[in-house]
Scaffold this motif. Structure first.
Motif, PDB file in Angstrom:
ATOM      1  N   LEU A 226      36.404 -79.609  29.810  1.00 35.75           N
ATOM      2  CA  LEU A 226      38.230 -78.031  29.275  1.00 35.75           C
ATOM      3  C   LEU A 226      37.895 -76.833  29.663  1.00 35.75           C
ATOM      4  O   LEU A 226      38.000 -76.139  31.059  1.00 35.75           O
ATOM      5  CB  LEU A 226      38.289 -78.375  29.166  1.00 35.75           C
ATOM      6  CG  LEU A 226      39.424 -80.346  28.649  1.00 35.75           C
ATOM      7  CD1 LEU A 226      40.584 -80.279  27.733  1.00 35.75           C
ATOM      8  CD2 LEU A 226      39.999 -80.844  30.312  1.00 35.75           C
ATOM      9  N   GLY A 227      36.788 -75.869  28.796  1.00 35.82           N
ATOM     10  CA  GLY A 227      36.372 -74.582  28.723  1.00 35.82           C
ATOM     11  C   GLY A 227      36.317 -73.885  30.840  1.00 35.82           C
ATOM     12  O   GLY A 227      36.681 -73.407  30.876  1.00 35.82           O
ATOM     13  N   SER A 228      34.845 -75.027  30.466  1.00 38.63           N
ATOM     14  CA  SER A 228      34.444 -74.186  31.662  1.00 38.63           C
ATOM     15  C   SER A 228      35.058 -74.605  33.355  1.00 38.63           C
ATOM     16  O   SER A 228      34.909 -73.729  33.794  1.00 38.63           O
ATOM     17  CB  SER A 228      33.035 -75.622  32.055  1.00 38.63           C
ATOM     18  OG  SER A 228      32.243 -75.191  31.593  1.00 38.63           O
ATOM     19  N   GLY A 229      35.904 -75.568  32.850  1.00 41.04           N
ATOM     20  CA  GLY A 229      37.216 -75.556  34.194  1.00 41.04           C
ATOM     21  C   GLY A 229      37.818 -74.613  34.090  1.00 41.04           C
ATOM     22  O   GLY A 229      38.333 -74.491  35.307  1.00 41.04           O
ATOM     23  N   VAL A 230      38.491 -74.439  33.152  1.00 40.62           N
ATOM     24  CA  VAL A 230      39.497 -73.101  33.484  1.00 40.62           C
ATOM     25  C   VAL A 230      38.864 -72.084  33.850  1.00 40.62           C
ATOM     26  O   VAL A 230      39.194 -71.134  34.419  1.00 40.62           O
ATOM     27  CB  VAL A 230      39.879 -73.568  31.953  1.00 40.62           C
ATOM     28  CG1 VAL A 230      41.112 -72.143  32.475  1.00 40.62           C
ATOM     29  CG2 VAL A 230      41.523 -74.683  31.904  1.00 40.62           C
TER      30      VAL A 230
ATOM     31  N   GLU B 114      29.596 -72.899  32.266  1.00 36.84           N
ATOM     32  CA  GLU B 114      28.598 -73.014  31.118  1.00 36.84           C
ATOM     33  C   GLU B 114      28.583 -74.142  29.764  1.00 36.84           C
ATOM     34  O   GLU B 114      30.128 -74.130  29.785  1.00 36.84           O
ATOM     35  CB  GLU B 114      29.086 -71.448  30.753  1.00 36.84           C
ATOM     36  CG  GLU B 114      28.521 -70.960  29.511  1.00 36.84           C
ATOM     37  CD  GLU B 114      26.938 -70.559  29.529  1.00 36.84           C
ATOM     38  OE1 GLU B 114      26.193 -71.463  29.203  1.00 36.84           O
ATOM     39  OE2 GLU B 114      26.936 -69.869  30.267  1.00 36.84           O
ATOM     40  N   ASP B 115      27.441 -74.588  30.044  1.00 34.58           N
ATOM     41  CA  ASP B 115      27.549 -75.233  28.611  1.00 34.58           C
ATOM     42  C   ASP B 115      27.822 -74.796  27.665  1.00 34.58           C
ATOM     43  O   ASP B 115      27.382 -75.959  26.556  1.00 34.58           O
ATOM     44  CB  ASP B 115      26.565 -76.053  29.141  1.00 34.58           C
ATOM     45  CG  ASP B 115      26.912 -76.873  30.755  1.00 34.58           C
ATOM     46  OD1 ASP B 115      27.894 -77.076  31.191  1.00 34.58           O
ATOM     47  OD2 ASP B 115      25.639 -77.250  31.228  1.00 34.58           O
ATOM     48  N   ASP B 116      26.676 -73.582  27.065  1.00 33.42           N
ATOM     49  CA  ASP B 116      26.919 -73.416  26.036  1.00 33.42           C
ATOM     50  C   ASP B 116      28.219 -73.002  25.240  1.00 33.42           C
ATOM     51  O   ASP B 116      28.801 -72.022  25.433  1.00 33.42           O
ATOM     52  CB  ASP B 116      25.490 -71.784  25.926  1.00 33.42           C
ATOM     53  CG  ASP B 116      25.996 -71.742  24.089  1.00 33.42           C
ATOM     54  OD1 ASP B 116      26.360 -71.002  23.841  1.00 33.42           O
ATOM     55  OD2 ASP B 116      24.222 -71.653  24.149  1.00 33.42           O
ATOM     56  N   LEU B 117      28.664 -73.252  24.385  1.00 38.41           N
ATOM     57  CA  LEU B 117      30.142 -73.310  23.923  1.00 38.41           C
ATOM     58  C   LEU B 117      30.059 -72.220  22.883  1.00 38.41           C
ATOM     59  O   LEU B 117      31.503 -70.867  23.642  1.00 38.41           O
ATOM     60  CB  LEU B 117      30.560 -74.484  23.013  1.00 38.41           C
ATOM     61  CG  LEU B 117      30.610 -76.189  23.457  1.00 38.41           C
ATOM     62  CD1 LEU B 117      30.951 -77.125  22.135  1.00 38.41           C
ATOM     63  CD2 LEU B 117      31.908 -75.753  24.089  1.00 38.41           C
ATOM     64  N   ASP B 118      29.667 -71.234  22.532  1.00 39.86           N
ATOM     65  CA  ASP B 118      29.087 -69.748  22.512  1.00 39.86           C
ATOM     66  C   ASP B 118      29.893 -68.791  23.046  1.00 39.86           C
ATOM     67  O   ASP B 118      30.791 -67.754  23.257  1.00 39.86           O
ATOM     68  CB  ASP B 118      27.734 -69.463  21.832  1.00 39.86           C
ATOM     69  CG  ASP B 118      28.365 -69.957  20.328  1.00 39.86           C
ATOM     70  OD1 ASP B 118      29.042 -70.382  19.408  1.00 39.86           O
ATOM     71  OD2 ASP B 118      27.150 -70.394  19.583  1.00 39.86           O
ATOM     72  N   LYS B 119      28.329 -68.702  24.585  1.00 36.32           N
ATOM     73  CA  LYS B 119      28.833 -68.217  25.727  1.00 36.32           C
ATOM     74  C   LYS B 119      29.814 -68.768  26.072  1.00 36.32           C
ATOM     75  O   LYS B 119      31.036 -67.773  27.172  1.00 36.32           O
ATOM     76  CB  LYS B 119      27.830 -68.424  26.729  1.00 36.32           C
ATOM     77  CG  LYS B 119      26.692 -68.343  26.160  1.00 36.32           C
ATOM     78  CD  LYS B 119      25.267 -68.365  27.563  1.00 36.32           C
ATOM     79  CE  LYS B 119      24.348 -67.665  26.294  1.00 36.32           C
ATOM     80  NZ  LYS B 119      22.973 -68.409  27.405  1.00 36.32           N
ATOM     81  N   LEU B 120      30.861 -69.718  26.366  1.00 34.01           N
ATOM     82  CA  LEU B 120      31.961 -70.715  27.161  1.00 34.01           C
ATOM     83  C   LEU B 120      33.528 -69.764  26.672  1.00 34.01           C
ATOM     84  O   LEU B 120      34.011 -69.163  26.863  1.00 34.01           O
ATOM     85  CB  LEU B 120      31.924 -71.754  27.275  1.00 34.01           C
ATOM     86  CG  LEU B 120      33.351 -72.797  27.588  1.00 34.01           C
ATOM     87  CD1 LEU B 120      33.336 -72.002  29.104  1.00 34.01           C
ATOM     88  CD2 LEU B 120      33.861 -73.878  27.644  1.00 34.01           C
TER      89      LEU B 120
ATOM     90  N   GLY C 204      41.289 -68.522  23.401  1.00 31.86           N
ATOM     91  CA  GLY C 204      38.840 -68.491  23.788  1.00 31.86           C
ATOM     92  C   GLY C 204      38.873 -67.847  22.661  1.00 31.86           C
ATOM     93  O   GLY C 204      37.680 -68.344  22.052  1.00 31.86           O
ATOM     94  N   ASN C 205      39.287 -67.523  21.818  1.00 28.99           N
ATOM     95  CA  ASN C 205      39.556 -67.372  20.343  1.00 28.99           C
ATOM     96  C   ASN C 205      39.616 -68.612  19.511  1.00 28.99           C
ATOM     97  O   ASN C 205      38.862 -68.725  18.538  1.00 28.99           O
ATOM     98  CB  ASN C 205      40.685 -66.642  19.394  1.00 28.99           C
ATOM     99  CG  ASN C 205      40.212 -65.052  19.988  1.00 28.99           C
ATOM    100  OD1 ASN C 205      39.201 -64.700  19.949  1.00 28.99           O
ATOM    101  ND2 ASN C 205      41.363 -64.228  19.658  1.00 28.99           N
ATOM    102  N   GLU C 206      40.784 -69.676  20.168  1.00 33.39           N
ATOM    103  CA  GLU C 206      40.822 -70.959  19.865  1.00 33.39           C
ATOM    104  C   GLU C 206      39.462 -72.127  19.659  1.00 33.39           C
ATOM    105  O   GLU C 206      38.563 -72.610  18.657  1.00 33.39           O
ATOM    106  CB  GLU C 206      41.834 -71.492  20.159  1.00 33.39           C
ATOM    107  CG  GLU C 206      42.833 -71.131  19.550  1.00 33.39           C
ATOM    108  CD  GLU C 206      44.185 -72.110  20.297  1.00 33.39           C
ATOM    109  OE1 GLU C 206      43.584 -73.180  20.391  1.00 33.39           O
ATOM    110  OE2 GLU C 206      44.726 -71.097  20.130  1.00 33.39           O
ATOM    111  N   LEU C 207      38.412 -71.766  21.155  1.00 40.10           N
ATOM    112  CA  LEU C 207      37.275 -72.145  20.913  1.00 40.10           C
ATOM    113  C   LEU C 207      36.078 -71.894  20.338  1.00 40.10           C
ATOM    114  O   LEU C 207      35.632 -72.755  19.781  1.00 40.10           O
ATOM    115  CB  LEU C 207      37.321 -72.111  23.086  1.00 40.10           C
ATOM    116  CG  LEU C 207      36.110 -73.014  23.432  1.00 40.10           C
ATOM    117  CD1 LEU C 207      35.477 -74.602  22.952  1.00 40.10           C
ATOM    118  CD2 LEU C 207      35.856 -72.193  24.451  1.00 40.10           C
TER     119      LEU C 207
END
Length: 679
Positions: free
Chosen positions: A590-594, A603-609, A622-625
């Motif tokens: 969902l992060g990459s989709g939005v 972006e598959d790396d969650l920190d970079k995402l 973004g902060n919540e992620l």
């Protein structure tokens, strides 16, 4: 209150479709969005404006008298043409229905427990089976229970609501493989190995563009693992198939892309994960038995009276020319079934019908009743299958339904398969003689042609057909007759064996004179069958076999909903670390989709995402992620209590993203996908 989209009733969905139709008629929804909505409900576009085709799913081809009557009512009351069409995948299509009448037609079907949901579009389609399952002396098991279980499992499953393209599954009751796993995305074949009953599973078959035979991914699996295997294959397709190039979006291209070994490796990874997540799910169980005979019904469906394994009962086949049947005939068949105490009829992959469980003393009466409906048993030469072609299909190039009735399988009763385009809905690559329509330029003019195939057989031990020459439509009857004569003059009775005994260029040489057209002869080949004017290919836009263009963020939400189902199953099994990995997948999807919706990149790396979302997204998303990712990674092992807190946070974050995505595009409908992720 949350909505479980897996439990939505057909009637609720029909109400929603009716509202969408009205919104579309009023011009308040984008046509592409509406196309995706109606395809999900089995409503397909036609060449003709103002009318559509309704495809009815018939798992395994099984029908009772009430359902036959319902199909007759829909055809009679709502179709402007008044003819139902049986497909090679055992579904039934009713054409020429005005869009506004579709909900009423679907409500009539729902009364007898029939659905059109996911009969079209990028979904798991109607599941086909060997027509004799349940009565064949050679079967290991009646696969009806497995078809029902798989149908229920995948229907409305978020995993397969917005796949890259459609996915077709077949079930065969023994190694004869009458349901033709060779040509399916996934094929299930009941087997007995080392004294145990179970299934072989094949994958990656397909016709149409670049035909490919399936490969074996499971030599043997027990019954309890069958759904794990099928879901793993659907997941592979959903994850890796190309969403940008529709022509290369079938699972057969993943075998080509990864290689056989690479494909099997990825399958095994998905299988182990699926097996873990679905470990506690009930699985369909069939009644296994020992074989009592070795007879195989020819091409997969009987063409003459067939003795069942049940003593004293028979299967009576009913021939339908090119799969067409009228409401009068349908109502008449339903009345005959009731009058003689019969309870089951099947559609077959050769576009015919079979009536099951007929006692010998009722055969004469049944035959007499069918004759009064102008229906009879198959006769030698009439094994001719055709797709609708240019009669209704937007992709059709040639008039397959006009030429097919003029063709014959001859004395050898060859299987003739006629498709109006290369997509191959009539399965030309599996016929004794198969043809599909195309246009070729000759002397500066576009001339209708049929590409020929010879010696196909999709059953166990068979192969896809050998490709022959492409010939002008006007000469195709002569070409087929010449090939048949050459076969009859040989010493080999088996057509499949005869084709493979020939030199590679045999058919090209045999038909060379028919392929050549001199300039002065051009006028003799310019017209298609049934046409008075010269050939032309209508520009009707893209076809709808694969559905409308998919919105990436919508596909991501559906896949995330599927991950949530896995997460909850793993929590129930107290596999908390594995459940946490599902949360990571949801966040990544969902992060990459939005991010992509806002002009960012995948972006598959969650920190970079998280950093990317903080730059692109207003507010705290973004902060919540970042906080959720930190909570997931801070400990080697996560407790039940910690996971429950993160689960709630992920679900809340998901609903915020869904609301934002819909605000960004007012016509983007994430209702079902978001509901699948709500608490």
């Amino acid at each position: 209150m949350s909505i479980n989209t897996r439990d939505l009733s057909d009637l609720e969905e029909i109400d929603r479709l009716e509202q969408a139709i009205q919104t579309f008629i009023e011009g308040r929804i984008d046509p592409d969005r509406f196309t995706a909505v109606r395809l999900q409900q089995g409503v397909y576009g036609q060449r003709q404006d103002g009318v559509n085709m309704l495809r009815v799913k018939i798992p395994g081809g099984r029908l009772n008298a009430d359902q036959v009557d319902a199909i007759a009512d829909v055809t009679e009351s709502f179709s402007q043409r008044g003819i139902a069409h049986l497909t090679t995948r055992q579904a039934i299509q009713v054409h020429f229905i005005p869009l506004a009448k579709m909900p009423s037609a679907m409500r009539r079907l729902a009364q007898v427990n029939m659905t059109t949901r996911e009969a079209c579009g990028n979904t798991v389609r109607n599941m086909s089976a060997c027509a004799l399952s349940g009565v064949c002396p050679k079967e290991h098991v009646d696969v009806a229970a497995h078809i029902d279980g798989a149908t229920q499992h995948f229907l409305r499953n978020p995993l397969n609501q917005q796949m890259p393209r459609k996915f077709k599954i077949s079930f065969s009751a023994c190694e004869s493989d009458c349901a033709q796993s060779l040509l399916h995305d996934a094929g299930v074949v009941a087997v007995k190995k080392d004294g145990r009953h179970g299934f072989m599973v094949k994958a990656g078959g397909g016709l149409g563009h670049k035909p490919r035979e399936s490969i074996v991914v499971e030599e043997f699996i027990p019954e309890r693992e069958l759904l794990f295997s099928l879901e793993a294959l659907v997941t592979l397709h959903n994850k890796y198939s190309d969403r940008t190039k529709r022509a290369k979006s079938r699972i057969k291209f993943l075998v080509e892309r990864f290689g056989v070994d690479g494909f099997q490796e990825k399958y095994r990874e998905e299988f182990e994960r699926t097996k873990q997540a679905l470990a506690n799910q009930p699985y369909p169980k069939g009644e296994w038995r020992e074989q009592t005979g070795r007879q195989v019904p020819g091409s997969g469906a009987p063409r003459k009276l067939f003795a069942q394994h049940q003593q004293g009962l028979f299967v009576l086949p009913v021939a339908l020319p090119i799969g067409e049947i009228t409401p009068r005939q349908l109502h008449g068949i339903a009345a005959l079934l009731r009058a003689h105490g019969l309870d089951e009829m099947h559609t077959t992959q050769d576009q015919n019908l079979i009536i099951l469980n007929v006692p010998e003393n009722k055969l004469a009466l049944l035959r007499s009743g069918l004759a009064e409906l102008s229906l009879n048993e198959p006769v030698s030469g009439d094994n001719v299958v055709a797709c609708p072609g240019t009669s209704t299909c937007r992709l059709g190039i040639t008039a397959s339904t006009v030429v097919a009735p003029q063709l014959s399988g001859g004395k050898a009763d060859l299987r003739i398969r006629v498709s109006g385009c290369h997509n191959g809905c009539a399965q030309p690559e599996t016929g004794d003689i198969g043809i599909y329509g195309e246009g070729k330029r000759m002397h500066g003019k576009l001339v209708p042609h049929y590409q020929m195939y010879f010696g196909g057989n999709g059953m166990g031990g068979g192969e896809l057909a050998l490709k022959g020459p492409s010939l002008p439509v006007a000469r195709i009857k002569q070409a087929i007759a010449r090939v048949q004569q050459a076969h009859l003059e040989s010493d080999e009775a088996n057509f499949f064996a005869w084709t493979r005994a020939q030199q590679p260029d045999y058919f090209k040489q045999l038909l060379a004179d028919l392929a050549e057209v001199e300039a002065e002869e051009l006028h003799t080949v310019m017209q298609d069958f049934g046409e008075a004017s010269d050939f032309r290919v209508l520009q009707l836009g893209g076809g709808e076999c694969a559905g409308a263009s998919q919105v990436l963020i919508g596909a991501n939400f559906f896949e995330a909903a599927h991950e949530r189902e896995y997460r909850n199953a793993l929590v129930f099994q107290r596999k908390f670390d594995e459940a946490a990995q599902c949360n990571e997948a949801i966040m990544r999807l969902l992060g990459s989709g939005v991010a992509q919706l806002l002009g960012g990149v995948r972006e598959d790396d969650l920190d970079k995402l998280a950093i990317q979302l903080q730059q692109l997204f207003p507010g705290e998303i973004g902060n919540e992620l970042a906080r959720m990712n930190s909570a997931l990674t801070k400990a080697d092992e996560i407790s039940h209590e910690e996971l429950a807190i993160i689960n709630a946070a992920v679900d809340d974050w998901t609903m915020k993203l869904a609301a934002f995505a819909m605000q960004q595009d007012a016509q983007l409908d994430l209702t079902e996908a978001a509901a699948g992720l709500s608490v």
